[in-house]
Design an enzyme around this catalytic site. Structure first.
Site, PDB file in Angstrom:
ATOM      1  N   ARG A 120       1.009  -1.297   0.159  1.00 50.62           N
ATOM      2  CA  ARG A 120      -0.112  -0.095  -0.087  1.00 50.62           C
ATOM      3  C   ARG A 120       0.727   1.244   0.061  1.00 50.62           C
ATOM      4  NH1 ARG A 120      -4.450  -0.932   4.536  1.00 50.62           N
ATOM      5  NH2 ARG A 120      -5.331   0.932   3.485  1.00 50.62           N
ATOM      6  N   GLN A 166      -6.430   9.579   6.833  1.00 50.29           N
ATOM      7  CA  GLN A 166      -5.215   9.276   7.042  1.00 50.29           C
ATOM      8  C   GLN A 166      -3.974  10.302   6.791  1.00 50.29           C
ATOM      9  OE1 GLN A 166      -4.625   5.272   5.654  1.00 50.29           O
ATOM     10  NE2 GLN A 166      -6.150   4.374   7.086  1.00 50.29           N
ATOM     11  N   ASP A 311     -15.359   2.773   3.743  1.00 51.41           N
ATOM     12  CA  ASP A 311     -15.289   1.407   4.245  1.00 51.41           C
ATOM     13  C   ASP A 311     -16.416   0.646   4.206  1.00 51.41           C
ATOM     14  OD1 ASP A 311     -12.652   2.082   4.946  1.00 51.41           O
ATOM     15  OD2 ASP A 311     -12.910   2.399   7.070  1.00 51.41           O
ATOM     16  N   LYS A 338      -6.963   0.023  -0.802  1.00 47.58           N
ATOM     17  CA  LYS A 338      -7.367  -0.377   0.556  1.00 47.58           C
ATOM     18  C   LYS A 338      -6.620  -1.803   0.901  1.00 47.58           C
ATOM     19  CE  LYS A 338      -9.752   3.104   1.648  1.00 47.58           C
ATOM     20  NZ  LYS A 338      -9.209   3.878   2.704  1.00 47.58           N
TER      21      LYS A 338
HETATM   22  C1  S3P Z   1      -9.338   5.747   8.449  1.00 45.56           C
HETATM   23  C2  S3P Z   1      -9.303   6.315   7.126  1.00 45.56           C
HETATM   24  C3  S3P Z   1      -9.887   6.098   5.881  1.00 45.56           C
HETATM   25  C4  S3P Z   1     -10.680   4.549   6.123  1.00 45.56           C
HETATM   26  C5  S3P Z   1      -9.564   3.533   7.064  1.00 45.56           C
HETATM   27  C6  S3P Z   1      -9.306   4.131   8.425  1.00 45.56           C
HETATM   28  C7  S3P Z   1      -8.681   6.556   9.465  1.00 45.56           C
HETATM   29  O1  S3P Z   1      -8.776   5.818   5.158  1.00 45.56           O
HETATM   30  O2  S3P Z   1     -10.471   3.466   4.728  1.00 45.56           O
HETATM   31  O3  S3P Z   1     -10.091   2.254   7.260  1.00 45.56           O
HETATM   32  O4  S3P Z   1      -8.698   5.827  10.680  1.00 45.56           O
HETATM   33  O5  S3P Z   1      -8.115   7.563   9.425  1.00 45.56           O
HETATM   34  P1  S3P Z   1      -8.610   7.084   4.278  1.00 45.56           P
HETATM   35  O6  S3P Z   1      -8.570   8.115   5.080  1.00 45.56           O
HETATM   36  O7  S3P Z   1      -7.107   7.019   3.653  1.00 45.56           O
HETATM   37  O8  S3P Z   1      -9.537   7.217   3.050  1.00 45.56           O
END
Ligand code: S3P
Length: 428
Positions: A120, A166, A311, A338
């Site tokens: 990833r 994230q 998700d 993902k």
């Molecule tokens: C998450 C943000 C999401 C999500 C992941 C958890 C987080 O990813 O898909 O399961 O805890 O910030 P992205 O922010 O990269 O879309």
């Protein structure tokens, strides 16, 4: 595992899903950075969060688990140089947020993960951190990643090219420990980081367009009760909606508007979903969600809604197979990055089940209703694909066989217990 069709479920069930994964990671990391001791209640004990916990211990954070709480003694901004590799398992949130959390620290770390995580992209975070002085002597994209922190990160103003929480969180964690910064472009991505940092005393400004400004701040430990995970609840919401006679109540579910897209989308499709006892808990909206059997109509998902249910797209695909008309999901290319390439996994799984599904580079479409024929799938090592297959088995014509279901433990260790609780049946 063989999942047997279960057309008649219990008529009524109260399903308490575990604590929210995103909030559990943050409660651990932010309290570890803070000054003081925090009690975290209802923390998810899934493998992803346990990786975060173990890494924080390697960084010198005393963490104890009692029956009721996870107790974190903050290190007041100073993590210790770890003596071994930091293993993030399957967890993208652990790796990306750790990159930001450790970027301003005078330490050098090696972050790695399992085979899926090693594929990833991490340059979506390191690309920005490198620009402000953090170094990556080897790979800055695929794990293992060696990161050498920089204690003089200047104030920055970055615009994200993907609405990713994230990425946003990693940059905010670096900024709050340095000279502050602005992170733009994260509109409608989950805002647990902003809310929790504010609750711990940071100066954070969230603008209506999604831009976030953060000032350098010292964090104070905060006791947190983690709401139940809406992303886990979603599987049981769809189970009730697609059932012939089952009402499922899901208590204490986190309803943060940046996460609640699945509820609004199911409602738009015609599902009967009600929310009672709505209240605020540690800065997060929570409520009890009650879901009834419903007749669904296909919809076109609005691009801005996607981050609020990123998700939940696998389980939404199952709902779409039973909806009258066409459901179109586009603008979701990040699904390919993902735990598996989820567009590919969703399309392959439903094709195996005999469903006619159209794949796009950035999504898929399904015209329903179509019957689920059952069949054998591999699970793609992806918890949300496996749990979607399990819920599909409830309405399937024939058994569904999944080769390896271990990945469910990353986010929802008691999933199978609750699955049986509503009337689902499986043999190993
Ligand atoms: C998450 C943000 C999401 C999500 C992941 C958890 C987080 O990813 O898909 O399961 O805890 O910030 P992205 O922010 O990269 O879309």
């Amino acid at each position: 595992m063989i999942l047997h069709p279960s057309p008649t479920l219990k008529t009524q069930a109260i399903i308490t899903v575990p604590g929210d994964k995103s909030i559990s990671h943050r409660a651990l990391m932010f309290n570890a950075l803070a000054t003081g001791t925090a009690h975290i209640e209802n923390m998810l004990m899934g493998e992803d969060v346990l990786c975060t916990l173990q890494i924080l211990r390697q960084l010198g954070v005393p963490i104890t688990l009692s029956e009721q709480y996870c107790i974190v003694e903050g290190v007041g901004g100073h993590f210790q140089q770890p003596s071994s590799v930091l293993y993030c398992g399957n967890s993208g949130t652990t790796m990306r947020l750790m990159l930001g959390l450790l970027a301003p620290q005078p330490i050098s770390v090696i972050l790695t993960g399992d085979a899926s995580l090693q594929k990833r992209p991490m340059d979506r975070v390191t690309h920005y951190l490198r620009d402000v002085g953090v170094s990556y002597p080897e790979s800055d994209n695929l794990a293992p990643i060696i990161q050498q922190g920089c204690t003089t990160i200047p104030h920055f103003d970055f615009t994200l090219h993907i609405a990713s929480a994230q990425m946003k969180s990693a940059l905010l964690l670096a900024a709050v420990q340095s000279a502050g910064g602005i992170v733009r472009g994260g509109k409608s991505s989950r805002d647990h980081t902003e809310k929790m940092l504010k609750g711990m005393g940071a100066s954070v400004l969230q603008e209506a367009n999604g831009d976030v400004q953060i000032q350098p701040s010292t964090l104070k430990a905060q006791d947190i009760t983690v709401p139940n995970d809406i992303s886990s609840a979603a599987f049981f919401m769809v189970a009730a909606v697609l059932s012939s006679q089952t009402t499922i109540e899901l208590p204490n579910v986190g309803l943060n508007p940046t996460r609640a897209g699945i509820i609004h989308t199911l409602q738009r499709m015609g599902a009967s979903v009600t929310i009672v006892n709505q209240r605020e808990m540690c800065g997060e909206l929570v409520g009890d969600v009650v879901v009834y059997p419903s007749c669904l109509t296909g919809i076109t998902l609005n691009k801005d809604t996607i981050p609020t249910m990123i998700d939940e797209l696998p389980i939404l695909a199952l709902a779409a197979t039973q909806a009258y008309g066409t459901t179109i999901i586009r603008g979701a290319a990040d699904l390919r990055k993902k735990e598996s390439d989820r567009i590919h996994s969703i399309v392959q799984m439903f094709k195996t089940f005999g469903v006619d599904i159209v794949e796009y580079q950035d999504g898929f479409s399904i015209t329903g209703p179509q019957s689920i024929q059952g069949g054998k799938i591999e699970g793609f090592g992806d918890h949300r694909i496996i749990m979607t297959a399990a819920i599909a088995s409830l309405i399937s014509e024939n058994p569904i066989v999944i080769e390896n279901v271990d990945a469910v433990n990353t986010s929802f260790p008691n999933f199978w217990e609750l699955f049986v609780e509503i009337g689902g049946r499986f043999t190993s």
